[in-house]
Motif scaffolding. Structure first.
Motif, PDB file in Angstrom:
ATOM      1  N   GLN A 318      62.277  41.972  37.433  1.00 48.58           N
ATOM      2  CA  GLN A 318      62.579  41.489  38.780  1.00 48.58           C
ATOM      3  C   GLN A 318      63.770  41.924  39.118  1.00 48.58           C
ATOM      4  N   MET A 319      64.717  42.509  38.108  1.00 46.20           N
ATOM      5  CA  MET A 319      66.118  42.904  38.626  1.00 46.20           C
ATOM      6  C   MET A 319      65.826  44.558  39.310  1.00 46.20           C
ATOM      7  N   ILE A 320      64.943  45.271  38.522  1.00 43.54           N
ATOM      8  CA  ILE A 320      64.859  46.567  39.173  1.00 43.54           C
ATOM      9  C   ILE A 320      64.076  46.549  40.470  1.00 43.54           C
ATOM     10  N   GLY A 321      63.035  45.689  40.324  1.00 41.97           N
ATOM     11  CA  GLY A 321      62.129  45.287  41.597  1.00 41.97           C
ATOM     12  C   GLY A 321      63.226  44.783  42.929  1.00 41.97           C
ATOM     13  N   ARG A 322      63.978  44.102  42.745  1.00 44.10           N
ATOM     14  CA  ARG A 322      64.905  43.562  43.606  1.00 44.10           C
ATOM     15  C   ARG A 322      65.566  44.712  44.013  1.00 44.10           C
ATOM     16  N   LEU A 323      66.141  45.554  43.177  1.00 42.72           N
ATOM     17  CA  LEU A 323      67.204  46.445  43.357  1.00 42.72           C
ATOM     18  C   LEU A 323      66.555  47.540  44.148  1.00 42.72           C
ATOM     19  N   LYS A 324      65.199  47.886  44.023  1.00 42.09           N
ATOM     20  CA  LYS A 324      64.604  49.004  44.832  1.00 42.09           C
ATOM     21  C   LYS A 324      64.290  48.324  46.261  1.00 42.09           C
ATOM     22  N   TRP A 325      63.964  46.973  46.214  1.00 45.36           N
ATOM     23  CA  TRP A 325      63.436  46.474  47.564  1.00 45.36           C
ATOM     24  C   TRP A 325      64.628  46.527  48.639  1.00 45.36           C
ATOM     25  N   MET A 326      65.906  46.127  48.191  1.00 42.79           N
ATOM     26  CA  MET A 326      66.905  45.797  49.111  1.00 42.79           C
ATOM     27  C   MET A 326      67.350  47.016  49.804  1.00 42.79           C
ATOM     28  N   PRO A 327      67.572  48.183  49.340  1.00 44.86           N
ATOM     29  CA  PRO A 327      67.872  49.435  50.042  1.00 44.86           C
ATOM     30  C   PRO A 327      66.626  49.906  50.856  1.00 44.86           C
ATOM     31  N   LEU A 328      65.471  49.381  50.608  1.00 38.52           N
ATOM     32  CA  LEU A 328      64.336  49.963  51.597  1.00 38.52           C
ATOM     33  C   LEU A 328      64.463  48.997  52.692  1.00 38.52           C
ATOM     34  N   LEU A 329      64.746  47.779  52.485  1.00 41.79           N
ATOM     35  CA  LEU A 329      64.967  46.968  53.723  1.00 41.79           C
ATOM     36  C   LEU A 329      65.889  47.261  54.523  1.00 41.79           C
ATOM     37  N   VAL A 330      67.150  47.771  54.028  1.00 43.94           N
ATOM     38  CA  VAL A 330      68.239  48.246  54.923  1.00 43.94           C
ATOM     39  C   VAL A 330      67.875  49.394  55.650  1.00 43.94           C
ATOM     40  N   LEU A 331      67.348  50.465  54.997  1.00 45.71           N
ATOM     41  CA  LEU A 331      66.656  51.558  55.500  1.00 45.71           C
ATOM     42  C   LEU A 331      65.600  51.382  56.768  1.00 45.71           C
ATOM     43  N   SER A 332      64.786  50.342  56.474  1.00 41.47           N
ATOM     44  CA  SER A 332      64.034  50.172  57.649  1.00 41.47           C
ATOM     45  C   SER A 332      64.601  49.572  58.928  1.00 41.47           C
ATOM     46  N   SER A 333      65.557  48.936  58.393  1.00 41.79           N
ATOM     47  CA  SER A 333      66.107  48.017  59.792  1.00 41.79           C
ATOM     48  C   SER A 333      66.899  49.133  60.352  1.00 41.79           C
ATOM     49  N   LYS A 334      67.498  50.198  59.888  1.00 44.14           N
ATOM     50  CA  LYS A 334      68.313  51.363  60.545  1.00 44.14           C
ATOM     51  C   LYS A 334      67.170  52.111  61.343  1.00 44.14           C
ATOM     52  N   LEU A 335      66.048  52.392  60.735  1.00 40.20           N
ATOM     53  CA  LEU A 335      64.974  53.260  61.360  1.00 40.20           C
ATOM     54  C   LEU A 335      64.116  52.496  62.329  1.00 40.20           C
ATOM     55  N   CYS A 336      64.505  51.199  62.723  1.00 34.29           N
ATOM     56  CA  CYS A 336      63.627  50.342  63.635  1.00 34.29           C
ATOM     57  C   CYS A 336      64.015  50.820  65.144  1.00 34.29           C
ATOM     58  N   PRO A 337      63.087  51.398  65.932  1.00 36.07           N
ATOM     59  CA  PRO A 337      63.633  51.559  67.323  1.00 36.07           C
ATOM     60  C   PRO A 337      63.917  50.218  67.912  1.00 36.07           C
ATOM     61  N   PRO A 338      64.812  50.338  68.962  1.00 34.44           N
ATOM     62  CA  PRO A 338      65.206  49.024  69.790  1.00 34.44           C
ATOM     63  C   PRO A 338      63.916  48.712  70.453  1.00 34.44           C
ATOM     64  N   GLY A 339      63.757  47.376  70.938  1.00 29.97           N
ATOM     65  CA  GLY A 339      62.636  46.692  71.684  1.00 29.97           C
ATOM     66  C   GLY A 339      61.431  46.413  70.679  1.00 29.97           C
ATOM     67  N   ILE A 340      61.167  47.077  69.662  1.00 37.56           N
ATOM     68  CA  ILE A 340      59.978  46.854  68.649  1.00 37.56           C
ATOM     69  C   ILE A 340      60.390  46.281  67.403  1.00 37.56           C
ATOM     70  N   GLU A 341      61.211  45.670  67.134  1.00 46.22           N
ATOM     71  CA  GLU A 341      61.700  45.055  65.802  1.00 46.22           C
ATOM     72  C   GLU A 341      60.728  44.045  65.204  1.00 46.22           C
ATOM     73  N   GLY A 342      60.113  43.334  65.879  1.00 48.07           N
ATOM     74  CA  GLY A 342      59.204  42.438  65.242  1.00 48.07           C
ATOM     75  C   GLY A 342      57.921  43.147  64.802  1.00 48.07           C
ATOM     76  N   THR A 343      57.515  43.993  65.916  1.00 44.87           N
ATOM     77  CA  THR A 343      56.307  44.866  65.474  1.00 44.87           C
ATOM     78  C   THR A 343      56.578  45.850  64.169  1.00 44.87           C
ATOM     79  N   PHE A 344      57.955  46.480  64.187  1.00 44.39           N
ATOM     80  CA  PHE A 344      57.848  47.417  62.982  1.00 44.39           C
ATOM     81  C   PHE A 344      58.100  46.739  61.820  1.00 44.39           C
ATOM     82  N   PHE A 345      58.913  45.286  61.437  1.00 47.63           N
ATOM     83  CA  PHE A 345      59.101  44.882  60.334  1.00 47.63           C
ATOM     84  C   PHE A 345      57.620  44.468  60.037  1.00 47.63           C
ATOM     85  N   ALA A 346      56.825  43.981  60.955  1.00 49.90           N
ATOM     86  CA  ALA A 346      55.392  43.426  60.638  1.00 49.90           C
ATOM     87  C   ALA A 346      54.746  44.228  60.112  1.00 49.90           C
TER      88      ALA A 346
END
Length: 444
Positions: A318-346
């Protein structure tokens, strides 16, 4: 004369009878407790009675009195701290008693070499001996190391207390008619030990000094160690994984996930995405080898019980899984184009769920191919090995992850400004229309 002689004989007989009754009463007062101790030793085994007397009477009662008085003079005369500071330090050394449920959880669910109680008595005694001797042999000890030693000694007493309480509760279940007698034995031992300890503590501090008293406190710790050696306890290797045990394992994993979240926030969030994902993915593949060790029963060869090993495995995963998932979420939020945030994360969550579904189907197919059933596990290690290899496969596509500062923007300027560019013409049209409307009104 005859009557007087009769009265004298009668009075002598009464005196003799009274003396005889007194002797019987004294004998019963002495023999009663001895017979009571013998009865408890026969019914519950002498090693249990010895352990209660040592832990409650010698370690907590006698040793607690010596430690309380000795520590007060140690802080005043040796460390020369202020009264307010001494109160703060006293609170720090009592922390092991606050976390007593942790020691109880360990003694209940983490057996060592097949024993649940004996190793913890041995550990508590060893901790007490080392900490007390360390304090007594160092004259100019820094306050930090002194606090660590005092806290370690307090932890040794607390662990022994929790362990003997577990033994009392266990014997109360198997001998319900003696439950009250066992509590009386605990209270009696503690009271007598405290009475003797407080009576002698002042004199011993005056004669030996606080550091000499700490040296004497190593003797109760040695006796606690001896309890761990002599205690009669059945050795059990097969642990029944009940619902409570599964809950404890999940709790350990959640605690590991919490620690990783704190670690990421205060130490890893500024590392570049590619490097962090590389190491977390590599560690994820290596952590899968713990399952392989469990299946091959190699943990028992190293003396690690199954339950303890499974708890470690759950926490690490669980430690490694959480540590891997958190930077992925941060990266995804930075790559999300404006205006389609809901669609992108879905879309991202849908991809993740599809991957989980595929992994379950693929794992089931592997188990079917290797003929792993509810009763046949010979080829389970092959499925685990293939899973671990597949965990390392994403390392070959990490070049697609941007190697940039995680605190900077990743999207190109024209993409990040697209929303503003889209809204600007509309604003300009509105202004133009308003201007035209004003001109029309003025012309009228």
């Amino acid at each position: 004369m005859g009557e007087e002689s009769k009265l004298q004989i009668h009075s002598e007989e009464e005196v003799e009878e009274s003396e005889h009754n007194d002797r019987i009463c004294c004998s019963s007062m002495l023999c009663g407790p001895i017979n009571w101790f013998k009865m408890l030793a026969v019914e519950l085994h002498w090693s249990f009675v010895f352990g209660v007397v040592i832990v409650y009477g010698v370690s907590q009662g006698l040793g607690g009195a010596f430690s309380m008085i000795g520590t007060e003079y140690y802080m005043k005369d040796v460390q020369k701290v202020q009264p307010s500071e001494s109160q703060v330090y006293s609170g720090i050394t009592s922390i092991p008693w606050i976390v007593k449920p942790l020691w109880g959880l360990l003694t209940d669910v983490v057996p060592i070499l097949g024993y649940r109680r004996r190793p913890y008595f041995v550990f508590a005694g060893s901790l007490g001996v080392v900490s007390m001797l360390f304090l007594s042999l160092h004259k100019n000890l820094h306050i930090v190391f002194a606090l660590l030693s005092l806290t370690a000694g307090s932890a040794g007493v607390a662990i022994a207390d929790v362990t003997v309480d577990a033994c009392v509760a266990q014997n109360s279940g198997s001998h319900p008619s003696l439950a009250a007698d066992m509590q009386s034995l605990c209270s009696l031992s503690s009271s007598i030990g405290a009475l003797v300890g407080f009576s002698l503590s002042g004199t011993l501090v005056h004669l030996l000094g606080p550091m000499g008293v700490y040296g004497l406190l190593s003797i109760p710790a040695v006796l606690v160690f001896l309890v761990g050696v002599l205690l009669k306890e059945p050795q059990t290797y097969n642990f029944a994984y009940q619902q409570e045990s599964i809950g404890y394992i999940s709790a350990v994993g959640s605690a590991g996930s919490l620690l990783v979240t704190i670690l990421y926030q205060y130490g890893l969030k500024d590392y570049c995405f590619r490097d962090l994902l590389f190491w977390t993915q590599l560690l994820l593949g290596l952590s899968g080898m713990l399952d392989l060790l469990l299946v091959l029963r190699l943990n028992l060869k190293f003396g690690i019980p199954d339950y303890f090993f499974v708890a470690i495995d759950a926490s690490v995963s669980q430690m490694i899984g959480r540590l891997k998932w958190m930077p992925l979420l941060v990266l995804s939020s930075k790559l999300c184009p404006p205006g389609i945030e809901g669609t992108f994360f879905a879309l991202l969550m849908s991809i993740d769920n599809a991957g989980l579904l595929t992994s379950r189907w693929g794992g089931g197919f592997l188990l079917h191919v290797f003929k792993v059933t509810r009763t046949q596990f010979d080829n389970l290690w092959l499925a685990i090995l293939i899973r671990n290899i597949l965990r390392i496969a994403p390392l070959f596509v990490l070049f697609l992850v941007p190697k940039s500062d995680p605190n900077s923007s990743i999207l190109p300027d024209e993409v990040s400004d697209s929303k503003e560019n889209i809204e600007t013409p509309a604003t300009e049209n509105e202004n133009i229309e308003l201007v035209a409307l004003v001109h029309n009104m003025d012309s009228r």
